[in-house]
Write a protein that holds these residues in place. Sequence first.
Motif, PDB file in Angstrom:
ATOM      1  N   GLN A 121       1.966  11.316  -5.290  1.00  0.00           N
ATOM      2  CA  GLN A 121       0.875  10.457  -4.835  1.00  0.00           C
ATOM      3  C   GLN A 121       0.489   9.460  -5.920  1.00  0.00           C
ATOM      4  O   GLN A 121       0.261   8.282  -5.638  1.00  0.00           O
ATOM      5  CB  GLN A 121      -0.335  11.297  -4.424  1.00  0.00           C
ATOM      6  CG  GLN A 121      -0.128  12.097  -3.164  1.00  0.00           C
ATOM      7  CD  GLN A 121      -1.252  13.075  -2.904  1.00  0.00           C
ATOM      8  OE1 GLN A 121      -1.824  13.651  -3.841  1.00  0.00           O
ATOM      9  NE2 GLN A 121      -1.578  13.286  -1.633  1.00  0.00           N
ATOM     10  N   GLN A 122       0.401   9.927  -7.156  1.00  0.00           N
ATOM     11  CA  GLN A 122       0.052   9.036  -8.260  1.00  0.00           C
ATOM     12  C   GLN A 122       1.115   7.952  -8.437  1.00  0.00           C
ATOM     13  O   GLN A 122       0.793   6.793  -8.716  1.00  0.00           O
ATOM     14  CB  GLN A 122      -0.128   9.823  -9.566  1.00  0.00           C
ATOM     15  CG  GLN A 122      -0.725   8.993 -10.689  1.00  0.00           C
ATOM     16  CD  GLN A 122      -2.134   8.510 -10.373  1.00  0.00           C
ATOM     17  OE1 GLN A 122      -3.011   9.287 -10.035  1.00  0.00           O
ATOM     18  NE2 GLN A 122      -2.337   7.193 -10.458  1.00  0.00           N
ATOM     19  N   ALA A 123       2.377   8.307  -8.224  1.00  0.00           N
ATOM     20  CA  ALA A 123       3.452   7.318  -8.315  1.00  0.00           C
ATOM     21  C   ALA A 123       3.265   6.236  -7.243  1.00  0.00           C
ATOM     22  O   ALA A 123       3.488   5.052  -7.513  1.00  0.00           O
ATOM     23  CB  ALA A 123       4.816   7.998  -8.160  1.00  0.00           C
ATOM     24  N   ALA A 124       2.835   6.628  -6.043  1.00  0.00           N
ATOM     25  CA  ALA A 124       2.581   5.649  -4.971  1.00  0.00           C
ATOM     26  C   ALA A 124       1.404   4.753  -5.338  1.00  0.00           C
ATOM     27  O   ALA A 124       1.421   3.553  -5.063  1.00  0.00           O
ATOM     28  CB  ALA A 124       2.326   6.367  -3.652  1.00  0.00           C
ATOM     29  N   ASP A 178       0.458   3.949  -8.386  1.00  0.00           N
ATOM     30  CA  ASP A 178       0.822   3.121  -9.538  1.00  0.00           C
ATOM     31  C   ASP A 178       1.928   2.114  -9.258  1.00  0.00           C
ATOM     32  O   ASP A 178       2.059   1.127  -9.984  1.00  0.00           O
ATOM     33  CB  ASP A 178       1.243   4.007 -10.712  1.00  0.00           C
ATOM     34  CG  ASP A 178       0.107   4.880 -11.217  1.00  0.00           C
ATOM     35  OD1 ASP A 178      -1.068   4.525 -10.986  1.00  0.00           O
ATOM     36  OD2 ASP A 178       0.399   5.927 -11.839  1.00  0.00           O
ATOM     37  N   ASP A 179       2.741   2.338  -8.242  1.00  0.00           N
ATOM     38  CA  ASP A 179       3.886   1.474  -7.957  1.00  0.00           C
ATOM     39  C   ASP A 179       3.438   0.049  -7.669  1.00  0.00           C
ATOM     40  O   ASP A 179       2.516  -0.182  -6.895  1.00  0.00           O
ATOM     41  CB  ASP A 179       4.673   2.013  -6.754  1.00  0.00           C
ATOM     42  CG  ASP A 179       5.843   1.125  -6.422  1.00  0.00           C
ATOM     43  OD1 ASP A 179       6.785   1.066  -7.236  1.00  0.00           O
ATOM     44  OD2 ASP A 179       5.808   0.465  -5.361  1.00  0.00           O
ATOM     45  N   ARG A 180       4.085  -0.921  -8.292  1.00  0.00           N
ATOM     46  CA  ARG A 180       3.779  -2.329  -8.056  1.00  0.00           C
ATOM     47  C   ARG A 180       5.039  -3.086  -7.652  1.00  0.00           C
ATOM     48  O   ARG A 180       5.168  -4.267  -7.875  1.00  0.00           O
ATOM     49  CB  ARG A 180       3.167  -2.982  -9.307  1.00  0.00           C
ATOM     50  CG  ARG A 180       1.822  -2.414  -9.715  1.00  0.00           C
ATOM     51  CD  ARG A 180       0.758  -2.679  -8.661  1.00  0.00           C
ATOM     52  NE  ARG A 180      -0.503  -2.089  -9.029  1.00  0.00           N
ATOM     53  CZ  ARG A 180      -0.908  -0.883  -8.673  1.00  0.00           C
ATOM     54  NH1 ARG A 180      -0.152  -0.115  -7.922  1.00  0.00           N
ATOM     55  NH2 ARG A 180      -2.074  -0.417  -9.053  1.00  0.00           N
ATOM     56  N   GLY A 181       5.987  -2.379  -7.023  1.00  0.00           N
ATOM     57  CA  GLY A 181       7.252  -2.983  -6.653  1.00  0.00           C
ATOM     58  C   GLY A 181       7.219  -3.788  -5.376  1.00  0.00           C
ATOM     59  O   GLY A 181       8.221  -4.318  -4.960  1.00  0.00           O
ATOM     60  N   LEU A 224       4.466  -1.100   0.473  1.00  0.00           N
ATOM     61  CA  LEU A 224       4.582   0.348   0.409  1.00  0.00           C
ATOM     62  C   LEU A 224       4.269   0.924   1.767  1.00  0.00           C
ATOM     63  O   LEU A 224       3.289   0.541   2.405  1.00  0.00           O
ATOM     64  CB  LEU A 224       3.589   0.909  -0.625  1.00  0.00           C
ATOM     65  CG  LEU A 224       3.502   2.426  -0.722  1.00  0.00           C
ATOM     66  CD1 LEU A 224       4.785   2.988  -1.336  1.00  0.00           C
ATOM     67  CD2 LEU A 224       2.303   2.833  -1.554  1.00  0.00           C
ATOM     68  N   ARG A 242      -4.741   3.288  -4.415  1.00  0.00           N
ATOM     69  CA  ARG A 242      -3.799   2.195  -4.681  1.00  0.00           C
ATOM     70  C   ARG A 242      -4.509   0.841  -4.575  1.00  0.00           C
ATOM     71  O   ARG A 242      -4.355  -0.021  -5.430  1.00  0.00           O
ATOM     72  CB  ARG A 242      -2.627   2.276  -3.699  1.00  0.00           C
ATOM     73  CG  ARG A 242      -1.590   1.196  -3.887  1.00  0.00           C
ATOM     74  CD  ARG A 242      -0.417   1.438  -2.923  1.00  0.00           C
ATOM     75  NE  ARG A 242       0.442   0.294  -2.792  1.00  0.00           N
ATOM     76  CZ  ARG A 242       1.425  -0.028  -3.620  1.00  0.00           C
ATOM     77  NH1 ARG A 242       1.648   0.720  -4.684  1.00  0.00           N
ATOM     78  NH2 ARG A 242       2.177  -1.084  -3.403  1.00  0.00           N
TER      79      ARG A 242
END
Length: 152
Positions: free
Chosen positions: A10-13, A15-18, A21, A38
């Motif tokens: 969940q934290q990866a989702a 933090d993701d800025r690619g 989502l 997010r």
Amino acid sequence: MSELHLTPAQQAAVDDRGGALLVSAAAGSGKTKVLVERLMAMVCDPAQPADVDEFLIITYTNAAAQELRGKIAAELGKRLAAQPENRRLQRQLTKLYLAQISTVHAFCASILRTYAHILDIPADFRVAEEQESLVLRQEVFDDTLEETYARI
């Protein structure tokens, strides 16, 4: 009530800025919390803050859209209470009501209304209720059968 802690995934989702989502998971798994966190991470980013009304957030039901808007408002309110002088957060709370948080159907309808003049459709159209849609579908089916039989 205790604060919900995010899992590493969940934290990866959050933090993701690619780019875009898609969050898809079972009921009660924390999707809404991830989306709110997010969004807050991007809105409160010190280097490149985004405005809450720059996002398109689509859910499956009107109830879920309203719930999500409410949770975003609550989180903005909580952060504003901690920093009452923060004019940016104050603006974000106001802009929240301009944000596109809706169902797929509502989002598509807004696009159709915006470009109704180009599409040559009435801008005051409405989405048919389910029962109404069933009746219309049956009428079209019957008409199509009649036209087909007439050609035979």
